[in-house]
Scaffold this motif. Structure first.
Motif, PDB file in Angstrom:
ATOM      1  N   LEU A  74     -80.582 -19.629  38.022  1.00  0.00           N
ATOM      2  CA  LEU A  74     -80.922 -21.048  37.889  1.00  0.00           C
ATOM      3  C   LEU A  74     -82.402 -21.252  38.208  1.00  0.00           C
ATOM      4  O   LEU A  74     -83.127 -21.925  37.482  1.00  0.00           O
ATOM      5  N   ARG A  75     -82.863 -20.645  39.278  1.00  0.00           N
ATOM      6  CA  ARG A  75     -84.285 -20.762  39.637  1.00  0.00           C
ATOM      7  C   ARG A  75     -85.184 -20.122  38.588  1.00  0.00           C
ATOM      8  O   ARG A  75     -86.325 -20.540  38.383  1.00  0.00           O
ATOM      9  N   ALA A  79     -79.754 -22.724  32.972  1.00  0.00           N
ATOM     10  CA  ALA A  79     -78.788 -23.711  33.461  1.00  0.00           C
ATOM     11  C   ALA A  79     -77.547 -23.682  32.584  1.00  0.00           C
ATOM     12  O   ALA A  79     -77.646 -23.550  31.364  1.00  0.00           O
ATOM     13  N   THR A 101     -81.068 -31.327  40.771  1.00  0.00           N
ATOM     14  CA  THR A 101     -82.452 -31.114  41.242  1.00  0.00           C
ATOM     15  C   THR A 101     -82.507 -30.283  42.524  1.00  0.00           C
ATOM     16  O   THR A 101     -83.589 -30.035  43.036  1.00  0.00           O
ATOM     17  N   CYS A 103     -82.297 -27.288  43.423  1.00  0.00           N
ATOM     18  CA  CYS A 103     -83.032 -26.021  43.522  1.00  0.00           C
ATOM     19  C   CYS A 103     -84.533 -26.224  43.330  1.00  0.00           C
ATOM     20  O   CYS A 103     -85.296 -25.267  43.384  1.00  0.00           O
ATOM     21  N   ARG A 104     -84.949 -27.482  43.141  1.00  0.00           N
ATOM     22  CA  ARG A 104     -86.376 -27.710  42.887  1.00  0.00           C
ATOM     23  C   ARG A 104     -87.126 -28.036  44.176  1.00  0.00           C
ATOM     24  O   ARG A 104     -86.574 -28.644  45.085  1.00  0.00           O
ATOM     25  N   SER A 151     -82.580 -29.594  36.280  1.00  0.00           N
ATOM     26  CA  SER A 151     -83.082 -28.372  36.930  1.00  0.00           C
ATOM     27  C   SER A 151     -84.299 -27.843  36.161  1.00  0.00           C
ATOM     28  O   SER A 151     -84.844 -26.803  36.511  1.00  0.00           O
TER      29      SER A 151
END
Ligand code: ATP
Length: 235
Positions: A74-75, A79, A101, A103-104, A151
């Motif tokens: 994901l990072r 997604a 959001t 992981c941001r 994301s």
């Protein structure tokens, strides 16, 4: 190629589900995975998302992805909008969106993106304080896609986004997917509605019993009389 999958194998315990799939996705492409129930479409996208152990290799921009490393993927910009949408019905629409959001680290840009999502999907803005379970099926799909977009992915994996939707809403979802290309997104689209899917995809892979039986430009697959008769239910 942005994503390159080589010799992908996935088993559920002793039972093999995917038997050596090769596929590639170039930046900015919409690539479709089509095939009957049980062909291995969901298993393939879950493996790419990092949700299942797999054999073979999956690389994103040349960097190998480790099996089962969903958060890392994901990072890295992948997604997944899972089959069944994965909406948390007892949370509000906004809480569901904010999960996209988490992981941001760029909080200010994430807040601006949330506002942008409300502009793009006014229904979600109207319902932002309401429970997600009160949305219609189509609205929930919209929410699931919006949450994934928050994301800021580079590659969006969509697993049967039109499943269970009324025809009008299904068409809306197909148009939405087609419009993502203009945002610079790359999309892997799993769908049962093969005809509609081949209209918006650039290329497609047809899976059967965990293997790729054919692949090519979406239009060529749609126009192939044998494929049309055998897999797309004729004309
Ligand atoms: P569908 O459209 O039904 O989701 P699919 O093409 O996505 O089909 P998969 O869900 O990937 O296919 O299933 C591929 C094979 O793996 C099938 O034979 C299925 O029965 C099997 N399978 C899927 N999930 C599991 C599981 N959790 N445990 C055991 N076998 C599974």
């Amino acid at each position: 190629m942005m994503l390159s999958v080589r010799g992908l194998t996935v088993s559920y315990g002793p039972i093999g589900a995917v038997h050596g799939i090769d596929l590639e996705i170039g930046a900015g492409e919409i690539v479709a995975l089509i095939g009957a129930n049980g062909a291995g479409k969901t298993t393939t996208v879950k493996a790419i998302a990092g949700l299942l152990p797999f054999g073979g290799s999956v690389t994103l921009d040349g960097t190998p992805l480790r099996p089962g490393a969903a958060e890392r993927n994901l990072r890295a910009g992948i997604a997944l909008v899972p089959e069944g949408r994965g909406i948390l019905g007892r949370m509000t629409v906004e809480e569901n969106l904010l999960m996209g959001t988490y992981c941001r680290t760029d909080r200010r840009a994430a807040a601006a993106d949330l506002a942008g999502m409300y502009d793009r999907f006014p229904i979600l803005a109207d319902r932002r304080a309401g429970l997600a379970s009160l949305l219609s099926g189509g609205e929930q799909q919209m929410l699931a896609i919006a949450r994934a977009l928050l994301s800021r992915p580079r590659l969006l994996l969509l697993d049967e986004p039109s499943l269970g939707l009324a025809p009008k809403m299904a068409s809306f979802v197909f148009e939405l997917v087609a419009s993502l290309r203009a945002d610079g997104l790359t999309v892997l689209l799993v769908e049962q509605k093969a005809r509609h899917t081949l209209k918006i995809a650039d290329r497609a892979y047809l899976l059967e019993l965990g293997r790729v039986v054919t692949s090519g430009p979406a239009r060529a697959l749609a126009d192939d009389p044998v494929i049309s008769q055998t897999f797309l239910g004729g004309r």
